[in-house]
Scaffold this active site. Structure first.
Site, PDB file in Angstrom:
ATOM      1  N   TYR A 135      41.546  39.936  38.775  1.00  0.00           N
ATOM      2  CA  TYR A 135      42.013  39.474  40.081  1.00  0.00           C
ATOM      3  C   TYR A 135      43.357  40.085  40.477  1.00  0.00           C
ATOM      4  CZ  TYR A 135      38.388  35.974  40.355  1.00  0.00           C
ATOM      5  OH  TYR A 135      37.182  35.340  40.438  1.00  0.00           O
TER       6      TYR A 135
ATOM      7  N   LYS B 289      36.503  37.197  25.386  1.00  0.00           N
ATOM      8  CA  LYS B 289      35.482  38.170  24.984  1.00  0.00           C
ATOM      9  C   LYS B 289      36.187  39.238  24.150  1.00  0.00           C
ATOM     10  CE  LYS B 289      31.210  39.792  25.427  1.00  0.00           C
ATOM     11  NZ  LYS B 289      29.994  39.112  24.961  1.00  0.00           N
TER      12      LYS B 289
ATOM     13  N   ASP C 270      30.229  34.160  26.545  1.00  0.00           N
ATOM     14  CA  ASP C 270      28.769  34.035  26.735  1.00  0.00           C
ATOM     15  C   ASP C 270      28.228  32.867  25.902  1.00  0.00           C
ATOM     16  OD1 ASP C 270      29.590  35.608  24.644  1.00  0.00           O
ATOM     17  OD2 ASP C 270      27.972  37.074  24.792  1.00  0.00           O
TER      18      ASP C 270
ATOM     19  N   ASP D 277      36.715  31.374  36.757  1.00  0.00           N
ATOM     20  CA  ASP D 277      36.042  31.300  38.060  1.00  0.00           C
ATOM     21  C   ASP D 277      34.560  30.980  37.850  1.00  0.00           C
ATOM     22  OD1 ASP D 277      35.600  31.571  40.782  1.00  0.00           O
ATOM     23  OD2 ASP D 277      35.116  33.692  40.594  1.00  0.00           O
TER      24      ASP D 277
END
Ligand code: ATP
Length: 334
Positions: A124, A171, A204, A228
């Site tokens: 972002y 991640k 995930d 988000d």
């Protein structure tokens, strides 16, 4: 005590849900002097920008704002107004409580978790360019300063709310440098709060775990993009976007706004669910030290939902936005 607060009605369903929330606050006994400021598509022609300087000035002066959703006009070259507001005001923490309500049909019971999303960087940061005509590049920024700050904030909330566990979502197995740094910062900050359990889960896997057993989780902290996605997904666990409030907190101020967008498909029809906006106002009242009024409103919202007599369309009822607010006000008096 009178509080000066910036009020941004926003667009789409924004003015309807904001008016419902204002009505409820005004009946709670708290005295607020609202400074109403307009922003978004409706002011572009006049000011040549969706965020005229008076918006930032008003929030910087009052330190607190209640905001409806504001849509960024597509294809006019403007950066997201919401992202710009967060960056300009350095509102580094986005907080979304996700909680099941009795009386609202959803797939789960007893969900009560908080998503703490880093709000100032990651993809972002808006640094992207075309490398060639056919290849685009977006740059993901993760810094120690922002990572330490957001994880520290997650532990602060955990302590304030007597929560037992903080989980960092990342991640780092793939993005070893950027998410790796976030994870190192999180692990380091966690050592300073050993009274609270700490763990980390890959994003995930976290998505799967949330869908399978959301009631197991307490406070989740993560970089911007994962926040988000997971916060909208989590809204789905408890009955939809109309129920999830939000806060954007910085060192010098805070903006409270529902998690949902401007929902143009239902704007102007008085059918939007104002719960998310009313509960954002509840978070705002706690932030300004009006805990008693906040508790009173929250209990009334819960009682109306539990009773099931006045439910908006998204929850299977026929009650209008303003009528829902009236039902909450009615309950507050009892
Ligand atoms: P944005 O890009 O501004 O986030 P969006 O269209 O992607 O907007 P939302 O506006 O948040 O997403 O909502 C998606 C849909 O969910 C809406 O079109 C609407 O049907 C429904 N919705 C959102 N908020 C509410 C609400 N408060 N009450 C009832 N339905 C809602």
């Amino acid at each position: 005590m009178e509080h000066n607060i910036t009020l941004i009605p926003g667009d789409g369903i924004g003015p309807e849900v904001i008016s419902a929330a204002v009505k409820v606050i005004e009946n709670s006994g708290v005295c607020i002097n609202w400074e109403i400021v307009r922003m978004g598509a409706e002011v572009i022609e006049e000011f040549n920008t969706p965020i005229p300087s008076y918006v930032l000035e008003s929030i910087k002066k009052n330190k607190v704002a209640l905001k409806g959703p504001v849509t960024t006009p597509v294809g006019m070259g403007f950066k997201s107004v919401n992202v710009t507001l967060r960056q300009e005001l350095n509102l580094y923490a986005n907080i979304r409580p996700i909680k099941t309500f009795q009386g609202v049909t959803s797939r789960y019971e007893n969900v009560d978790l908080i998503i703490v999303r880093e709000n100032s960087e990651d993809l972002y940061a808006g640094i992207e360019h075309m490398i060639t005509e056919d290849i685009a590049e977006s740059i993901k920024i993760i810094s120690k300063k922002a990572s330490d700050r957001i994880v520290e904030y997650a532990f602060k909330i955990a302590k304030e709310q007597n929560r037992k566990q903080v989980i960092a979502v990342h991640k780092a197995n793939i993005m070893k440098l950027s998410d790796g740094l976030f994870l190192r910062c999180a692990r380091n900050i966690a050592t300073m709060h050993s009274e609270i359990d700490f763990g980390d889960v890959i994003v995930d896997a976290m998505s799967m775990k949330l869908v399978m057993n959301p009631e197991k989780y307490d406070v989740l902290v993560m970089p911007n993009l994962y926040g988000d996605i997971l916060s909208d997904m989590a809204a789905g666990l408890i009955g939809g976007l109309g129920l999830v409030p939000g806060a954007n907190i910085g060192e010098e101020g805070a903006v409270f706004e529902p998690a949902h967008g401007s929902a143009p498909d239902i704007a102007g029809t008085n059918i939007a669910n104002p719960t998310a906006c009313i509960l954002s106002a509840v978070m705002m009242l706690r932030y300004i030290g009006e805990a008693e009024a906040a508790d009173k409103i929250e209990k009334a919202v819960e009682a109306v939902l539990k009773e099931g007599k006045y439910l908006t369309c998204d929850l299977g009822g026929t009650t209008g936005t303003q009528e829902f607010a009236e039902a909450v006000i009615d309950k507050m008096g009892k």
